[in-house]
Design an enzyme around this catalytic site. Structure first.
Site, short mmCIF file in Angstrom:
data_model
loop_
_atom_site.label_atom_id
_atom_site.label_comp_id
_atom_site.label_asym_id
_atom_site.label_seq_id
_atom_site.Cartn_x
_atom_site.Cartn_y
_atom_site.Cartn_z
N HIS A 192 -1.37 4.51 9.91
CA HIS A 192 0.01 4.95 10.13
C HIS A 192 0.03 6.19 11.02
CE1 HIS A 192 0.02 2.52 6.46
NE2 HIS A 192 1.29 2.28 6.66
N HIS B 234 0.83 -1.22 0.00
CA HIS B 234 0.00 0.00 0.00
C HIS B 234 0.86 1.27 0.00
CE1 HIS B 234 -0.02 -0.64 4.66
NE2 HIS B 234 0.99 0.13 4.31
N HIS C 30 10.46 -3.80 3.67
CA HIS C 30 10.86 -2.38 3.67
C HIS C 30 11.22 -1.91 5.06
CE1 HIS C 30 6.46 -1.99 4.31
NE2 HIS C 30 6.52 -0.70 4.49
N GLU D 68 4.43 -5.45 8.54
CA GLU D 68 3.07 -5.26 8.00
C GLU D 68 2.54 -6.55 7.37
OE1 GLU D 68 2.94 -0.50 6.87
OE2 GLU D 68 3.30 -1.92 5.26
C1 DHB Z 1 6.09 3.73 2.72
C2 DHB Z 1 5.12 3.81 3.70
C3 DHB Z 1 4.33 2.71 3.99
O1 DHB Z 1 3.31 2.75 4.86
C4 DHB Z 1 4.53 1.53 3.36
O2 DHB Z 1 3.79 0.48 3.73
C5 DHB Z 1 5.48 1.44 2.37
C6 DHB Z 1 6.26 2.54 2.06
C7 DHB Z 1 6.92 4.89 2.35
O3 DHB Z 1 6.83 5.95 3.02
O4 DHB Z 1 7.66 4.81 1.37
FE FE Z 2 2.52 0.93 5.50
#
Ligand code: DHB
Ligand code: FE
Length: 288
Positions: free
Chosen positions: A59, A12, A197, A244
């Protein structure tokens, strides 16, 4: 009766929403990513849900450190799109399904999962970006999203976060709840977030393609085994925000094979690096 017909899994990443909102989807950087969702946009036209049970994480937008529900179910009639710092995304507000959501809350709480009932909240990129990926650009003036949505927010931001095992078990309880709702509804369950990530600290930018693809393999073939993976492995292998991915196990736990039914059909699988700082993963599984 209501039926869970399919599950959809997708990252997302907020930059995907920004790319769509700012008309950048045809730029070389974004083209390969959106190509991976072409199939999905046709698929959802061919398999339109009445309701999407959308598992995502807030978030620190609707909730903050002042109040941290582990699992929160949206029972409202509608949800406004959040302002995450650049104004609300130019997408329609989200229409809920209060009756089904209340029924699920009743059933799942009686099955011993402590849900927080949310009658008013805004929804952030965790929820709107998956809708945009699946349905394409939607001008808020031109009408609503094509389906109703039950937002289901999971705390994966502030430790302690729920285990993959608990998420998987919760998915089973959600399935039982949906399939005991006395109205003919086509319900899809979507698990969002991930894949690997890390947005902060010395390891910012971490991506682990081998681990991500193994996760996809196991989500399809061995969800019960995958559900046993502990937090430390997610964080070590997939980065701090890779956690996540436990939300995908909620959606997977709600599929028919978990309850003695046939294995789901893999309709679509896609993986792409990079999008912003993250790896993007996407699956569609159909109950047959
Ligand atoms: C980013 C933020 C998110 O919530 C995520 O799931 C993936 C990437 C970002 O800030 O790049
Ligand atoms: Fe996220």
């Amino acid at each position: 009766m209501a039926r869970i017909t399919a599950s959809v899994y997708t990252s997302h990443v907020p930059a995907i929403g920004a790319a769509m909102d700012l008309g950048k989807t045809h730029e070389p950087y974004w083209q390969p990513l959106f190509k991976g969702y072409q199939f999905s946009r046709q698929w959802i036209q061919d398999n339109p849900p009445d309701v999407v049970f959308l598992v995502y994480n807030d978030h620190a937008t609707a909730f903050s450190l002042e109040l941290i529900p582990t699992f929160a179910i949206g029972t409202a009639a509608e949800y406004e799109v959040a302002d995450e710092g650049w104004g609300p995304r130019p997408v329609p507000k989200v229409i809920g399904h209060a009756d089904l959501a209340s029924h699920i809350a009743q059933s799942v709480i009686q099955d011993d999962f402590d849900l927080t009932i949310v009658n008013k909240m805004v929804v952030d990129h965790g929820l709107t970006v998956p809708l945009s990926l699946m349905y394409g650009e939607r001008d808020p003036q031109a009408g609503a999203w094509p389906c109703k949505v039950i937002p289901f927010a999971v705390n994966v931001v502030q430790y302690p976060v729920p285990s993959g095992r608990r998420c998987y078990e919760l998915g089973k309880a959600i399935r039982k709840a949906v399939e005991s709702f006395d109205e003919d509804l086509n319900v899809q369950i979507w698990g969002t977030g991930g894949m690997s990530h890390q947005l902060q600290g010395p390891r910012a930018g971490l991506i682990n393609q081998a681990w991500d693809n193994k996760f996809l393999d196991r989500l399809i073939e061995d969800p019960a085994g995958l559900a046993q993976v502990g937090h430390i492995e997610y964080v070590r292998e997939a980065g701090s925000e890779g956690i996540e991915l436990v939300m995908w196990l909620i959606a997977r736990g709600a599929m028919a094979d978990i309850n003695g039914g046939p294995k789901p059909r893999l309709a679509h699988r896609f993986y792409h690096v990079p999008a912003s700082n993250t790896a993007v993963g996407h699956l569609i599984l159909e109950n047959t």
